[in-house]
Motif scaffolding. Structure first.
Motif, short mmCIF file in Angstrom:
data_model
loop_
_atom_site.label_atom_id
_atom_site.label_comp_id
_atom_site.label_asym_id
_atom_site.label_seq_id
_atom_site.Cartn_x
_atom_site.Cartn_y
_atom_site.Cartn_z
N GLU A 237 0.35 -1.41 -0.54
CA GLU A 237 0.01 0.00 -0.03
C GLU A 237 0.79 1.42 -0.18
OE1 GLU A 237 -3.88 2.49 -0.21
OE2 GLU A 237 -3.31 -0.07 -0.39
N ALA A 238 1.99 1.07 0.88
CA ALA A 238 3.43 2.48 0.56
C ALA A 238 3.72 2.58 -0.78
CB ALA A 238 3.62 2.55 1.99
N VAL A 239 3.99 1.41 -1.03
CA VAL A 239 4.73 1.62 -2.11
C VAL A 239 3.65 1.69 -3.27
CG1 VAL A 239 5.60 0.13 -4.59
CG2 VAL A 239 6.42 0.09 -1.92
N LYS A 240 2.71 2.16 -3.89
CA LYS A 240 1.66 2.82 -4.25
C LYS A 240 1.64 4.14 -4.79
CE LYS A 240 -1.62 -1.23 -4.79
NZ LYS A 240 -3.17 -1.87 -3.87
N ILE A 241 1.55 4.28 -2.77
CA ILE A 241 1.57 5.88 -2.85
C ILE A 241 3.41 6.50 -3.36
CG2 ILE A 241 1.72 8.19 -0.74
CD1 ILE A 241 0.05 5.80 0.53
N THR A 242 4.35 6.17 -3.41
CA THR A 242 5.33 6.60 -3.87
C THR A 242 5.99 5.29 -4.31
OG1 THR A 242 6.80 5.71 -2.06
CG2 THR A 242 5.89 7.73 -1.68
N PRO A 243 4.96 5.28 -5.46
CA PRO A 243 5.96 4.73 -6.85
C PRO A 243 7.66 5.22 -7.23
CG PRO A 243 4.76 5.95 -7.62
CD PRO A 243 4.60 6.15 -6.37
N MET A 274 3.25 12.42 2.80
CA MET A 274 4.04 12.32 4.22
C MET A 274 2.86 12.27 4.43
SD MET A 274 6.66 15.32 4.07
CE MET A 274 7.00 14.37 6.23
N ASP A 275 1.67 13.07 4.13
CA ASP A 275 0.20 12.34 5.21
C ASP A 275 -0.53 11.21 4.45
OD1 ASP A 275 0.08 15.16 6.04
OD2 ASP A 275 -0.95 15.95 4.52
N GLN A 276 -0.45 10.96 2.94
CA GLN A 276 -1.04 10.00 3.07
C GLN A 276 -0.10 8.03 3.64
OE1 GLN A 276 -1.20 9.77 -1.67
NE2 GLN A 276 -1.40 11.47 -1.65
N LEU A 277 0.95 8.84 3.25
CA LEU A 277 2.15 7.96 4.02
C LEU A 277 1.76 7.53 5.77
CD1 LEU A 277 5.40 8.31 2.46
CD2 LEU A 277 4.19 6.34 1.93
N HIS A 278 1.84 8.25 6.43
CA HIS A 278 1.02 8.65 8.08
C HIS A 278 0.27 7.71 8.12
CE1 HIS A 278 -0.80 9.95 11.18
NE2 HIS A 278 0.52 9.92 12.44
N ASP A 279 -1.36 7.68 7.05
CA ASP A 279 -1.98 6.89 7.07
C ASP A 279 -2.23 6.14 7.25
OD1 ASP A 279 -2.91 9.95 7.98
OD2 ASP A 279 -4.26 9.94 5.88
N ALA A 280 -1.33 5.62 6.10
CA ALA A 280 -0.99 4.14 5.16
C ALA A 280 -0.23 3.73 7.00
CB ALA A 280 -0.81 4.30 4.52
N GLY A 281 0.15 3.93 7.73
CA GLY A 281 0.63 3.22 8.89
C GLY A 281 2.53 3.34 8.53
N ALA A 282 3.08 4.09 8.04
CA ALA A 282 4.62 4.03 7.85
C ALA A 282 4.90 5.26 8.91
CB ALA A 282 4.91 5.50 6.43
N THR A 283 6.83 5.07 9.22
CA THR A 283 7.22 5.82 10.05
C THR A 283 8.65 6.58 9.66
OG1 THR A 283 7.55 3.87 11.59
CG2 THR A 283 5.64 4.66 12.03
N ASP A 284 8.92 7.34 10.73
CA ASP A 284 9.92 8.39 10.16
C ASP A 284 10.77 8.45 9.00
OD1 ASP A 284 10.70 6.54 13.30
OD2 ASP A 284 10.86 4.85 11.78
N ILE A 285 8.88 8.91 8.64
CA ILE A 285 9.37 9.99 7.55
C ILE A 285 10.01 10.89 7.40
CG2 ILE A 285 8.20 10.71 5.63
CD1 ILE A 285 5.26 9.05 7.20
N LEU A 286 11.06 10.87 6.37
CA LEU A 286 12.11 11.94 6.15
C LEU A 286 12.08 12.20 4.69
CD1 LEU A 286 15.13 10.03 7.89
CD2 LEU A 286 13.45 11.65 9.06
N VAL A 287 11.97 13.58 3.77
CA VAL A 287 12.08 14.08 3.38
C VAL A 287 13.46 14.62 3.21
CG1 VAL A 287 11.06 15.31 1.05
CG2 VAL A 287 9.84 14.64 3.24
#
Length: 295
Positions: A237-243, A274-287
């Motif tokens: 699901e996360a990879v769909k957000i950031t292909p 970032m918002d979509q990844l957070h809602d999908a359960g991702a953590t430690d999100i860095l840019v």
């Protein structure tokens, strides 16, 4: 031309605008792409550091002719200049800046809504060949001849001075056009800065290097790298957000149950991602910003 103001034999000659709306952006792009140089005062050439490339500073309106005639090997100018110059060049790539439109403009007070009404009238422009090409079919249809006069600057003042019924000029923001009391009647051409080369250039390897360097810099200005951790069961699901631009880089963390994902994301989309990844359960999100790249 003095020796100090000439290109060493064997160097690839690269023409860029010496001033005007494209100059600063081109210089910043070349430096960002690692094509470092130092231009001495009052000289129209500069040698690139570490590469057999000579930068030649020319008026943007002349660059297409110099490239087409083989006086220089490669150059940067507007698509409008290339079309107006009527020379054969190789269009290597669009550069994504300097965007504007070449338009037919007439006084607001004349309330002209159909460009055919200007056929047979007086037109002033810095682009006489493109203007003739545009009005040719309209003239043939109406059996008239449009008078097209060339001027090199202050085109927008022609109508106010009584020299023309309309003008053909570039429109970027429209501020100058509106200040002159003009409005767009028709679009002729959408243009932007482009990289061109002579079709018979002998420096194909350096042309490819320049293209590759510029592509890398443009990618770096458009994208950021987003890095995050996500559990294996949420990875798909996360990879769909950031292909990614091609595909993300995925590595397994030491816990054996989570993945670390790195992916290129367009800068303009990064906050939503970032918002979509957070809602999908991702953590430690860095840019992470990218200073340059090679793809």
């Amino acid at each position: 031309m003095s020796a100090a103001n000439s290109s060493p034999p064997g160097n690839c000659r690269f023409a860029i605008p010496k001033k005007g709306r494209l100059h600063e952006k081109v210089v910043a792009m070349l430096k960002g792409a690692g094509l470092e140089f130092r231009r001495e005062p009052r000289l129209d050439v500069a040698l690139c550091v570490g590469q057999p490339i000579t930068l030649v500073f020319l008026p943007a309106s002349d660059i297409a002719k110099y490239v087409g005639e083989g006086n220089v090997d490669i150059g940067i100018t507007g698509l409008d200049v290339v079309k107006e110059s009527m020379v054969e060049v190789k269009h290597i790539m669009d550069l994504g800046f300097g965007a504007c439109k070449l338009c037919v403009q007439a006084p607001v007070v004349d309330k002209i809504t159909n460009v055919e009404d200007l056929a047979g009238k007086r037109i002033v422009t810095s682009f006489p060949d493109l203007t003739r090409e545009f009005f040719g079919p309209l003239d043939a249809k109406k059996g008239v001849t449009t008078s097209i006069k060339f001027v090199s600057g202050s085109v927008e003042a022609a109508c106010g001075l009584g020299l023309a019924d309309a003008v053909v000029d570039l429109v970027e923001t429209g501020t100058t056009m509106k200040a002159a009391g003009l409005e767009i009647v028709a679009d002729i051409l959408s243009t932007q800065a482009i990289l061109i080369s002579n079709p018979h250039a002998k420096h194909g390897d350096l042309v490819d290097l320049i293209k590759r360097r510029i592509e890398g810099y443009i990618t770096a200005t458009k994208y950021v790298m987003i890095v995050y951790n996500v559990s294996s069961d949420l990875l798909a699901e996360a990879v769909k957000i950031t292909p990614g631009k091609r595909s993300p880089t995925i590595t397994t963390l030491d816990d054996g149950q989570s993945k670390s994902v790195s992916s290129l994301v367009l800068k303009k989309e990064v906050n939503d991602k970032m918002d979509q990844l957070h809602d999908a359960g991702a953590t430690d999100i860095l840019v992470l910003n990218i200073s340059n790249s090679l793809m």
